[in-house]
Design a protein around this motif. Structure first.
Motif, mmCIF file in Angstrom:
data_model
loop_
_atom_site.group_PDB
_atom_site.id
_atom_site.type_symbol
_atom_site.label_atom_id
_atom_site.label_comp_id
_atom_site.label_asym_id
_atom_site.label_seq_id
_atom_site.Cartn_x
_atom_site.Cartn_y
_atom_site.Cartn_z
ATOM 1 N N SER A 80 6.831 12.318 -23.739
ATOM 2 C CA SER A 80 7.985 13.093 -23.277
ATOM 3 C C SER A 80 7.612 13.829 -21.995
ATOM 4 O O SER A 80 6.426 13.990 -21.661
ATOM 5 C CB SER A 80 8.408 14.099 -24.338
ATOM 6 N N ASP A 81 8.648 14.262 -21.276
ATOM 7 C CA ASP A 81 8.394 15.021 -20.050
ATOM 8 C C ASP A 81 7.542 16.247 -20.350
ATOM 9 O O ASP A 81 6.631 16.592 -19.578
ATOM 10 C CB ASP A 81 9.725 15.453 -19.418
ATOM 11 N N GLU A 82 7.828 16.897 -21.464
ATOM 12 C CA GLU A 82 7.077 18.106 -21.833
ATOM 13 C C GLU A 82 5.615 17.772 -22.145
ATOM 14 O O GLU A 82 4.709 18.533 -21.780
ATOM 15 C CB GLU A 82 7.721 18.776 -23.049
ATOM 16 N N GLU A 83 5.389 16.625 -22.797
ATOM 17 C CA GLU A 83 4.015 16.209 -23.111
ATOM 18 C C GLU A 83 3.227 15.902 -21.836
ATOM 19 O O GLU A 83 2.042 16.230 -21.730
ATOM 20 C CB GLU A 83 4.032 14.988 -24.035
ATOM 21 N N ILE A 84 3.888 15.270 -20.876
ATOM 22 C CA ILE A 84 3.221 14.963 -19.601
ATOM 23 C C ILE A 84 2.822 16.252 -18.894
ATOM 24 O O ILE A 84 1.691 16.405 -18.419
ATOM 25 C CB ILE A 84 4.148 14.124 -18.693
ATOM 26 N N VAL A 85 3.730 17.190 -18.846
ATOM 27 C CA VAL A 85 3.457 18.463 -18.172
ATOM 28 C C VAL A 85 2.376 19.249 -18.906
ATOM 29 O O VAL A 85 1.500 19.874 -18.294
ATOM 30 C CB VAL A 85 4.754 19.290 -18.041
ATOM 31 N N SER A 86 2.397 19.203 -20.235
ATOM 32 C CA SER A 86 1.370 19.895 -21.015
ATOM 33 C C SER A 86 -0.013 19.345 -20.704
ATOM 34 O O SER A 86 -0.994 20.090 -20.642
ATOM 35 C CB SER A 86 1.672 19.749 -22.507
ATOM 36 N N ARG A 87 -0.085 18.032 -20.468
ATOM 37 C CA ARG A 87 -1.373 17.385 -20.188
ATOM 38 C C ARG A 87 -1.841 17.630 -18.749
ATOM 39 O O ARG A 87 -3.010 17.933 -18.507
ATOM 40 C CB ARG A 87 -1.235 15.883 -20.446
ATOM 41 N N LEU A 88 -0.930 17.530 -17.791
ATOM 42 C CA LEU A 88 -1.342 17.519 -16.386
ATOM 43 C C LEU A 88 -0.961 18.778 -15.616
ATOM 44 O O LEU A 88 -1.449 18.988 -14.505
ATOM 45 C CB LEU A 88 -0.743 16.299 -15.676
ATOM 46 N N GLY A 89 -0.094 19.606 -16.202
ATOM 47 C CA GLY A 89 0.282 20.838 -15.528
ATOM 48 C C GLY A 89 1.329 20.633 -14.447
ATOM 49 O O GLY A 89 1.750 19.513 -14.160
ATOM 50 N N LEU A 90 1.756 21.725 -13.855
ATOM 51 C CA LEU A 90 2.708 21.718 -12.747
ATOM 52 C C LEU A 90 2.127 22.522 -11.590
ATOM 53 O O LEU A 90 1.441 23.527 -11.817
ATOM 54 C CB LEU A 90 4.040 22.341 -13.178
ATOM 55 N N PRO A 91 2.396 22.088 -10.355
ATOM 56 C CA PRO A 91 3.077 20.833 -10.022
ATOM 57 C C PRO A 91 2.176 19.636 -10.319
ATOM 58 O O PRO A 91 0.974 19.781 -10.515
ATOM 59 C CB PRO A 91 3.351 20.974 -8.526
ATOM 60 N N CYS A 92 2.798 18.439 -10.335
ATOM 61 C CA CYS A 92 2.032 17.202 -10.461
ATOM 62 C C CYS A 92 2.725 16.136 -9.619
ATOM 63 O O CYS A 92 3.855 16.333 -9.164
ATOM 64 C CB CYS A 92 1.910 16.757 -11.919
ATOM 65 N N PHE A 93 2.024 15.050 -9.392
ATOM 66 C CA PHE A 93 2.581 13.975 -8.579
ATOM 67 C C PHE A 93 2.961 12.790 -9.460
ATOM 68 O O PHE A 93 2.225 12.405 -10.372
ATOM 69 C CB PHE A 93 1.582 13.509 -7.518
ATOM 70 N N VAL A 94 4.122 12.207 -9.158
ATOM 71 C CA VAL A 94 4.568 10.975 -9.797
ATOM 72 C C VAL A 94 4.617 9.922 -8.706
ATOM 73 O O VAL A 94 5.265 10.118 -7.670
ATOM 74 C CB VAL A 94 5.953 11.148 -10.451
ATOM 75 N N LYS A 95 3.914 8.816 -8.923
ATOM 76 C CA LYS A 95 3.844 7.800 -7.865
ATOM 77 C C LYS A 95 3.770 6.401 -8.471
ATOM 78 O O LYS A 95 3.243 6.226 -9.581
ATOM 79 C CB LYS A 95 2.628 8.046 -6.968
ATOM 80 N N PRO A 96 4.305 5.396 -7.763
ATOM 81 C CA PRO A 96 4.101 4.023 -8.215
ATOM 82 C C PRO A 96 2.606 3.734 -8.294
ATOM 83 O O PRO A 96 1.850 4.112 -7.394
ATOM 84 C CB PRO A 96 4.768 3.178 -7.123
ATOM 85 N N ALA A 97 2.173 3.074 -9.369
ATOM 86 C CA ALA A 97 0.746 2.767 -9.490
ATOM 87 C C ALA A 97 0.319 1.743 -8.454
ATOM 88 O O ALA A 97 -0.835 1.715 -8.039
ATOM 89 C CB ALA A 97 0.431 2.265 -10.899
ATOM 90 N N CYS A 98 1.263 0.889 -8.039
ATOM 91 C CA CYS A 98 0.948 -0.177 -7.089
ATOM 92 C C CYS A 98 1.937 -0.143 -5.933
ATOM 93 O O CYS A 98 2.939 -0.850 -5.936
ATOM 94 C CB CYS A 98 0.991 -1.540 -7.765
ATOM 95 N N ASP A 99 1.655 0.671 -4.948
ATOM 96 C CA ASP A 99 2.501 0.714 -3.755
ATOM 97 C C ASP A 99 1.813 1.610 -2.744
ATOM 98 O O ASP A 99 0.747 2.152 -2.992
ATOM 99 C CB ASP A 99 3.898 1.250 -4.085
ATOM 100 N N GLY A 100 2.423 1.761 -1.585
ATOM 101 C CA GLY A 100 1.832 2.597 -0.554
ATOM 102 C C GLY A 100 2.898 3.233 0.305
ATOM 103 O O GLY A 100 4.083 3.154 0.014
ATOM 104 N N SER A 101 2.483 3.887 1.376
ATOM 105 C CA SER A 101 3.381 4.526 2.328
ATOM 106 C C SER A 101 4.277 5.580 1.701
ATOM 107 O O SER A 101 5.296 5.960 2.257
ATOM 108 C CB SER A 101 4.253 3.489 3.064
#
Length: 328
Positions: A144-165
């Protein structure tokens, strides 16, 4: 005279950025030493752009083209595709099958460096500092969004695992921003990485090696008023790029040594550019954290690598010749 294809385009959001890099490379190469042609590819549409404006299809059976009754088979491919298929190993496999040398690293290294999550976890085993992160796959049950934030904190970055630019990248500052950020990233890639935020100085370092030399360029400091070094910062001038970086000689040497070490760990080929965030340890000392590795870095006149080559008082035409001739 060797016939060189500057291979550009590709099938990602970075197609047009790649074309600009190809024009830059075309201007940098020594045309008295090499016969240079730009090969633009998108899907199965591969063609050579001739000086007179004609677009000649490329024969994919042997990577050649025929114009005015004369067939030209390329001796070497300088790949400047940002994204698929030039930065993820697909095109490298094609050239391997044909026995044509190319400017980037191998199939395995390209595939690994293109997948940020795989790369981070591989290099972590060699003592490279990377941010804590989670991998999410489209179609699978995600935390869940809450579980992700609990693990990594805020702010955090969300990015495609395979992309650039920086396409599809978001800096998430609140839990309710997570869902739209994930949707944006999944639009670019079936795998998305959510990464812990690191507060520090962003820098980038280029490097290339041949059989006879090891060259690590000066460090560039990246300063932007944007939330992060996003697409507008990279390509629309919303950034200050300071070469050499305003850091201590000791930190400069440490960054260059780490760049050289990572290059050797991966057995890279050609020019790579490694991005870092320098943070502070609890005792106030500098901590070097790797962000990502660019194996087909931008090569416009204002891109990082040409800046660093100039700052090192090197001739970029000679640098490109070093890379090409190293494989013959």
């Amino acid at each position: 005279m060797r016939s060189i294809a500057i291979v550009c385009g590709g099938d990602s959001s970075e197609h047009d950025v790649s074309l600009r890099s190809a024009e830059g490379l075309n201007s940098f190469f020594d045309h008295s030493q090499y016969d240079i042609h730009i090969v633009d590819m998108r899907g199965l549409d591969w063609h050579v752009q001739l000086d007179d404006g004609r677009r000649i299809p490329v024969d994919r059976n042997d990577f050649s083209f025929t114009a005015d009754g004369r067939k030209t088979r390329f001796d070497y491919a300088y790949i400047t595709i940002h994204g698929t298929p030039g930065e993820n190993g697909l095109l490298q496999g094609y050239f391997d099958l044909l026995g044509i040398p190319y400017s980037t690293s191998s199939v395995l290294v390209e595939a690994m460096t293109f997948d940020k999550y795989v790369l981070n976890n591989y290099l972590r085993a060699f003592g490279v500092n990377v941010a804590d992160s989670l991998l999410l796959r489209r179609g699978e049950v995600c935390p869940s969004d809450e579980e992700i934030v609990s693990r990594l904190g805020l702010p955090c970055f969300v990015k495609p695992a395979c992309d650039g630019s920086s396409f599809g990248v978001s800096k998430v500052k609140a839990v309710d921003e997570m869902a739209p950020a994930l949707e944006k990233a999944f639009a670019e890639s079936p795998e998305v990485m959510v990464e812990r935020f690191m507060d520090g100085t962003e820098v980038t370092v280029g490097c290339y090696k041949t059989k006879t030399k090891s060259v690590v360029f000066p460090v560039t400091e990246v300063v932007t008023s944007n939330e992060f070094f996003d697409y507008d910062a990279k390509y629309n001038g919303q950034v200050d790029e300071i070469t050499p970086a305003r850091i201590s000689p000791e930190l400069t040497r440490a960054l260059q040594q780490e760049t050289s070490r990572i290059y050797d760990i991966l057995h890279c080929n050609g020019i790579v550019r490694i991005d870092y965030i320098v943070t502070k340890n609890a005792d106030g000392t500098d901590k070097i954290n790797m962000l990502e590795i660019n194996t087909t870095p931008g090569m416009t006149a204002t891109s990082f690598i040409p800046q660093q080559v100039r700052a090192a008082d090197l001739d970029i035409a000679q640098v490109l010749s070093d890379i090409v001739e190293n494989q013959f």
